[in-house]
Design a protein around this motif. Structure first.
Motif, short mmCIF file in Angstrom:
data_model
loop_
_atom_site.label_atom_id
_atom_site.label_comp_id
_atom_site.label_asym_id
_atom_site.label_seq_id
_atom_site.Cartn_x
_atom_site.Cartn_y
_atom_site.Cartn_z
N TRP A 236 0.47 -1.08 -0.01
CA TRP A 236 0.20 0.12 -0.01
C TRP A 236 1.17 1.25 0.08
CZ3 TRP A 236 0.32 3.77 3.44
CH2 TRP A 236 1.19 4.21 4.68
N ALA A 237 2.07 1.07 0.93
CA ALA A 237 2.95 2.33 0.74
C ALA A 237 3.44 3.18 -1.09
CB ALA A 237 4.01 2.57 1.66
N GLY A 238 3.51 1.92 -2.00
CA GLY A 238 3.49 2.87 -3.31
C GLY A 238 4.59 2.79 -3.22
N GLU A 239 6.06 2.00 -2.80
CA GLU A 239 7.31 2.22 -3.31
C GLU A 239 7.95 2.33 -4.05
OE1 GLU A 239 5.70 -0.12 -1.52
OE2 GLU A 239 7.21 -1.19 0.20
N HIS A 240 7.47 1.86 -5.84
CA HIS A 240 7.50 2.06 -6.71
C HIS A 240 6.59 3.38 -7.71
CE1 HIS A 240 9.78 -1.53 -7.02
NE2 HIS A 240 9.28 -2.31 -6.22
N ALA A 241 5.73 3.39 -6.99
CA ALA A 241 4.54 4.58 -7.53
C ALA A 241 5.55 6.19 -7.05
CB ALA A 241 3.34 4.08 -6.86
N LEU A 242 5.83 6.48 -5.92
CA LEU A 242 5.97 7.47 -5.93
C LEU A 242 6.81 7.85 -6.35
CD1 LEU A 242 5.44 7.97 -1.46
CD2 LEU A 242 4.61 9.68 -3.07
N PRO A 243 8.02 7.06 -6.43
CA PRO A 243 8.68 7.56 -7.26
C PRO A 243 9.29 8.54 -8.51
CG PRO A 243 10.14 5.58 -5.94
CD PRO A 243 8.53 5.84 -6.32
N GLU A 244 7.87 8.34 -9.29
CA GLU A 244 7.12 8.36 -10.45
C GLU A 244 6.83 9.71 -10.46
OE1 GLU A 244 8.18 6.56 -13.08
OE2 GLU A 244 9.21 5.66 -11.28
N LEU A 245 6.63 10.44 -9.62
CA LEU A 245 5.92 11.91 -9.03
C LEU A 245 6.96 12.89 -8.99
CD1 LEU A 245 3.02 11.10 -7.49
CD2 LEU A 245 2.92 11.37 -9.32
N GLY A 246 8.46 11.82 -9.11
CA GLY A 246 9.38 12.75 -8.68
C GLY A 246 10.32 13.10 -7.14
N PHE A 247 9.62 11.66 -6.30
CA PHE A 247 10.97 11.70 -5.49
C PHE A 247 12.06 10.47 -5.31
CE2 PHE A 247 6.19 13.03 -4.35
CZ PHE A 247 6.60 13.79 -3.88
N ILE A 248 12.59 10.36 -4.37
CA ILE A 248 13.64 8.95 -3.84
C ILE A 248 12.37 8.59 -2.46
CG2 ILE A 248 15.64 8.22 -3.40
CD1 ILE A 248 16.72 10.22 -5.17
N VAL A 249 12.06 7.20 -2.91
CA VAL A 249 12.38 7.39 -1.50
C VAL A 249 12.41 6.33 -1.04
CG1 VAL A 249 10.34 4.81 -0.77
CG2 VAL A 249 9.33 6.88 -2.68
N PHE A 250 13.04 5.81 0.62
CA PHE A 250 13.95 5.65 1.40
C PHE A 250 13.06 4.90 2.67
CE2 PHE A 250 15.85 5.77 5.71
CZ PHE A 250 16.88 5.38 5.97
N VAL A 251 13.42 3.30 2.80
CA VAL A 251 13.40 2.48 3.53
C VAL A 251 14.35 1.53 3.76
CG1 VAL A 251 11.47 0.30 3.60
CG2 VAL A 251 11.12 2.15 1.92
N ILE A 252 13.85 1.27 5.79
CA ILE A 252 15.47 0.54 6.25
C ILE A 252 15.12 -0.10 7.35
CG2 ILE A 252 15.68 2.75 7.82
CD1 ILE A 252 17.80 2.39 7.68
N ASP A 253 15.12 -0.50 7.68
CA ASP A 253 15.31 -2.28 8.82
C ASP A 253 15.92 -1.09 10.24
OD1 ASP A 253 13.02 -3.59 7.82
OD2 ASP A 253 14.42 -5.02 7.72
N ALA A 254 15.47 -0.36 10.88
CA ALA A 254 15.92 0.42 11.39
C ALA A 254 17.14 -0.27 13.77
CB ALA A 254 15.80 1.74 12.11
N LEU A 255 17.76 -0.09 13.86
CA LEU A 255 17.55 -0.33 15.54
C LEU A 255 15.84 -1.04 15.72
CD1 LEU A 255 20.37 -1.13 16.59
CD2 LEU A 255 20.04 1.13 18.11
N GLY A 256 15.92 -1.97 16.48
CA GLY A 256 14.49 -1.92 16.93
C GLY A 256 13.59 -2.92 16.02
N THR A 257 14.13 -3.18 15.18
CA THR A 257 13.58 -4.28 14.33
C THR A 257 14.11 -5.25 14.33
OG1 THR A 257 15.15 -3.40 12.44
CG2 THR A 257 13.28 -2.60 12.30
N PRO A 258 13.32 -6.79 14.40
CA PRO A 258 13.81 -8.00 13.96
C PRO A 258 14.65 -9.03 12.67
CG PRO A 258 11.17 -8.14 13.69
CD PRO A 258 12.28 -6.89 13.67
N VAL A 259 14.86 -9.99 13.59
CA VAL A 259 15.77 -10.82 12.68
C VAL A 259 17.10 -10.23 12.61
CG1 VAL A 259 15.38 -11.76 10.61
CG2 VAL A 259 13.83 -10.97 10.85
N ARG A 260 17.39 -9.77 13.42
CA ARG A 260 19.03 -9.45 13.70
C ARG A 260 19.62 -10.20 14.72
NH1 ARG A 260 21.03 -5.34 10.65
NH2 ARG A 260 23.08 -5.57 12.11
N SER A 261 20.40 -9.49 15.72
CA SER A 261 20.34 -9.69 16.90
C SER A 261 19.62 -9.71 18.09
CB SER A 261 22.25 -9.75 17.48
OG SER A 261 22.17 -7.89 17.34
N LYS A 262 20.15 -10.07 19.29
CA LYS A 262 18.75 -9.78 20.73
C LYS A 262 19.77 -8.36 20.73
CE LYS A 262 15.94 -10.25 24.19
NZ LYS A 262 14.23 -9.66 23.87
N ALA A 263 20.83 -8.19 20.93
CA ALA A 263 20.53 -6.67 21.28
C ALA A 263 20.02 -5.47 20.21
CB ALA A 263 22.34 -6.48 21.04
#
Length: 775
Positions: free
Chosen positions: A558-585
């Motif tokens: 629903w976020a339209g990661e491929h759609a928004l760039p066609e309007l003239g944006f660069i879209v940035f997505v990141i799994d930052a600290l606090g998200t899972p599937v990494r170490s417990k820390a």
């Protein structure tokens, strides 16, 4: 080794400044972006999704997208064959004659069917209309006034019984016909057997006539017993919502416990004997019940193979203690096998909603998942003593999902992430290992993310592997990892013809300058390397899942990661600290400080990437998200007003004191009031307390029947913004539940807001986004 920091594309750049008189963005520009929305892009891809429906002998069928619709395919892994389930043209013709209408081969009016013997299939065209078609003679009979099988029943393993819940009690009935049997007798409103936590307004917001779900039960392997619970929601606090309608609005009320509440849902465990019709209650204090987070409660049950004992987990309210328990199905006697405890939450899998422990055989051993060494690994446990027999897996990587245990060879099959050097640490691979920890073997060598489903016998695995830049290939493997046959190879040539391009992966350092964080950049397909573009950050802070999601091929959501760039944006997505599937820390990165939301890592990553990609204009950064992303995007705008200029925030849990008790207490900790200074330990995460910081442009939204994140969360922010005399924007979706962000109107308003306030352009007037018809 694949690079996560591509070379600089250009040196001298021209910044696109906001014009004095706003330029007009055209409907054609929006149409171009709309073409890239996932529901349109999906129409241009074939062979991408294989969801097996298992039959006897490890055969399976699946519904596959082809260029002119869908086909039904039958696969036999034993014979390594793949063929259509039936002749689609002949079936369409036969059904057209019988139903006196017109159907075409690859747009048949059903998605699911059942085999009725070897030569016939049965399917429903409506809830009460069933058809039967002979797929040898191609004759269709019907319609029969036979309702679709109830969605609110659970069949026993031997197929002789179904269980269901009625009037707060547990019932069964024989599948061959006969009298219904009431097993429990004393259920009452808000204190019933086999029920799930109450939800509000689903039949309105989903536009479905019925939202019944199966009873909360677990049949024993021999079908002799049923385990269930008696859920106590009496005296749990109420929430209220108003349904918009002509004249008086309609009030809807439901029970919903909050952080700090003295009364929360609890449940007792019961086992009922089918033959004697009697039940036994487990001898323990009531367990904490929250069925919105299923890995913490009912999904954590498993029978011994002989059906005499039930294994389950029990946790403390603050999530810091987790016990593995066993109960005797005849007497109700219980005991603790082992206890996990620590300074933060104890997890049962890297992703919320699943579990990675399994009973071995008759229950003398259990494969147990633990993060006790800082990573999510498997341990073999003696259930009589609670002793760790041995650690099965170890190292700076983690087990993602247990697939099966082969007890004859004493080998376990599982997916894991981060074990293969020089690969994306989020890619899932399949491994096998001895239960004694010996012989860990990689079974899926391809450098890609693997989505794997085991066949009923465990002899085969259906493996769909892909990357963001590599479309899916689906194969059948044997238990040694050998490819026995290729089932599908996705064709994305029509999609590529539109100019669609995959995102660019990156790996940069997070806020501490040491920890690697990963994500993707989505560039305009016609990007001019000599210009700069505003950056839009799509955020979902977790902590149960990150915004990137699984790393396989994706057409976006629903976020339209491929759609928004066609309007003239660069879209940035990141799994930052606090998200899972990494170490417990890593996952505990902002435990007890949910106002962090991982945003410092977003800022650090964008600043690094702007040096690599100077096309990124960090003077024009927007951020948007929904639910936790609504909370985080507003938080980012208010907490870092010098960096973020625009935010679009939908259905945000802006103050987790007004959100589900088990969610907030899981990640923020128990609510503790400060008797000296006043307030409590949740004050720092509440967005309304930051309202005076607003400098940029903020668009808020919510659904008026949101029973997940109550509208009150957004209205607290609105109240504080008004009190601080701040300008902001708001729209409300009447009679919508939590998921309104994916509706065309919400998407268009999000686009308009960024176009106007980041690009400085005038959006086309009331452009209408139109999803394709569902097939």
């Amino acid at each position: 080794m694949r690079s996560y920091a591509p070379a600089v594309l250009a040196i001298g750049l021209l910044t696109i400044a906001a014009p004095t008189h706003a330029q007009q963005m055209t409907a054609a520009d929006y149409a171009r972006a709309e073409q890239m929305l996932s529901w349109n892009a999906t129409q241009l891809v074939t062979g991408m999704n294989v969801a097996p429906r298992w039959l006897s002998g490890d055969r399976f069928w699946y519904r596959n997208r082809v260029r002119d619709g869908h086909e039904f395919v039958l696969v036999d892994p034993v014979r390594a064959t793949r063929r259509p389930v039936f002749d689609h043209a002949r079936l369409a013709a036969a059904l057209s004659v019988a139903a006196d209408t017109s159907y075409v081969p690859h747009k048949l009016p059903f998605r699911e069917f059942d085999f009725a013997g070897d030569a016939s299939i049965q399917f429903h065209l409506a809830d009460s209309v069933r058809w039967t078609c002979d797929i040898l003679a191609y004759l269709c009979m019907g319609p029969d006034s036979i309702p679709r099988p109830p969605r609110d029943e659970t069949e026993s393993p031997d197929g002789q019984w179904v269980s269901f819940q009625r009037d707060e009690n547990l019932w069964i009935r024989p599948t061959a016909g006969g009298d219904e049997i009431q097993l429990s007798q004393d259920g009452e409103p808000d204190y019933g057997y086999a029920v799930i936590a109450e939800q509000c307004c689903q039949e309105i917001t989903t536009r479905r006539a019925s939202t019944k779900r199966p009873p909360t039960v677990a049949w024993s392997p021999d079908s002799r017993r049923i385990a269930t619970h008696k859920l106590d929601e009496r005296d749990v606090g109420m929430f209220h919502l108003l349904e918009t309608q002509t004249g008086r609005p309609k009030l809807h009320s439901y029970r919903y416990a909050l952080p700090g509440d003295s009364v929360i849902p609890t449940f007792d465990m019961y086992v009922f004997d089918v033959e004697s019709r009697s039940g036994v209650q487990f001898d323990q204090e009531p367990l904490i019940g929250d069925f919105a987070i299923p890995d913490t409660t009912w999904s954590q049950v498993e029978w011994s193979s002989d059906g005499t004992r039930l294994f389950y987990t029990r946790r403390s309210r603050d999530f810091k203690e987790l016990e593995l328990m066993v109960g005797d199905a005849s007497t109700g006697a219980t005991r603790t096998i082992l206890t996990e405890h620590g300074p933060t939450l104890r997890e049962m899998a890297p992703m919320i909603g699943s579990r990675n422990w399994r009973v071995v055989g008759d229950g003398r051993e259990i494969v147990w998942y633990s993060e006790r060494d800082g990573w999510g690994h498997l341990y073999l446990v003696n259930t009589e003593t609670g002793a760790i027999v041995n650690q099965i897996t170890s190292g700076p990587w983690l087990v993602f999902d247990v697939l099966r245990i082969d007890e004859s060879s004493r080998r376990i099959y599982f997916t894991a992430v981060g074990r293969e050097a020089d690969r994306d640490p989020y890619y899932r691979h399949v491994y096998s290992a001895g239960l004694d920890g010996s012989g860990i073997t990689l079974l899926t060598p391809e450098d890609a993310d693997h989505t794997v489903i085991a066949s009923p016998s465990g002899r085969f695995f259906v493996d769909s592997y892909s990357r963001r830049d590599q479309s899916p290939v689906t194969v059948v493997r044997d238990s040694r990892g050998r490819v026995m046959q290729t089932v599908e190879t996705a064709d994305i040539s029509d999609l590529l013809a539109t100019g669609w391009q995959p995102p660019t992966p990156f790996r940069v350092k997070g806020r501490d300058g040491v920890t690697d964080v990963y994500g993707y950049l989505y560039f305009p397909t016609d990007m001019d390397p000599e210009k700069q573009y505003p950056v839009v950050d799509y955020v979902y802070p977790g902590p149960q899942v990150g915004p990137v999601g699984l790393r396989g091929f994706s057409l976006g959501g629903w976020a339209g990661e491929h759609a928004l760039p066609e309007l003239g944006f660069i879209v940035f997505v990141i799994d930052a600290l606090g998200t899972p599937v990494r170490s417990k820390a890593f996952h505990d990165g902002y435990y007890g400080n949910m106002g962090d939301n991982g945003i410092p890592d977003h800022i650090a990553a964008m600043r690094h990437l702007a040096r690599v990609y100077p096309q990124m204009d960090l003077n024009r950064v927007g951020i948007f998200g929904h639910s936790g992303g609504g909370f985080a995007s507003t938080d980012a705008l208010l907490r870092y007003p010098d960096f973020f200029k625009v935010a679009v925030s939908g259905a945000g849990n802006h103050d987790n004191r007004g959100y589900l008790f088990a969610w907030a207490e899981r990640y923020q900790g128990l609510l503790v009031r400060d008797s000296v200074r006043g307030g409590d330990n949740y004050d720092s995460q509440a967005n309304q307390n930051l309202a005076a910081n607003l400098e940029g442009k903020l668009l808020l939204s919510y659904g008026s029947l949101d029973d997940n994140v109550h509208p009150n969360n957004t209205l607290l922010v609105v109240q504080a913004l008004i009190a601080n005399n701040k300008d902001f924007d708001l729209f409300v979706m009447p009679n919508r539940n939590h998921g309104h962000a994916g509706e065309p109107y919400s998407i268009r308003r999000t686009w308009d807001y960024f176009v106007e306030h980041l690009l400085g352009m005038k959006p086309p007037h009331e452009y209408e986004i139109s999803p394709p018809p569902v097939n």
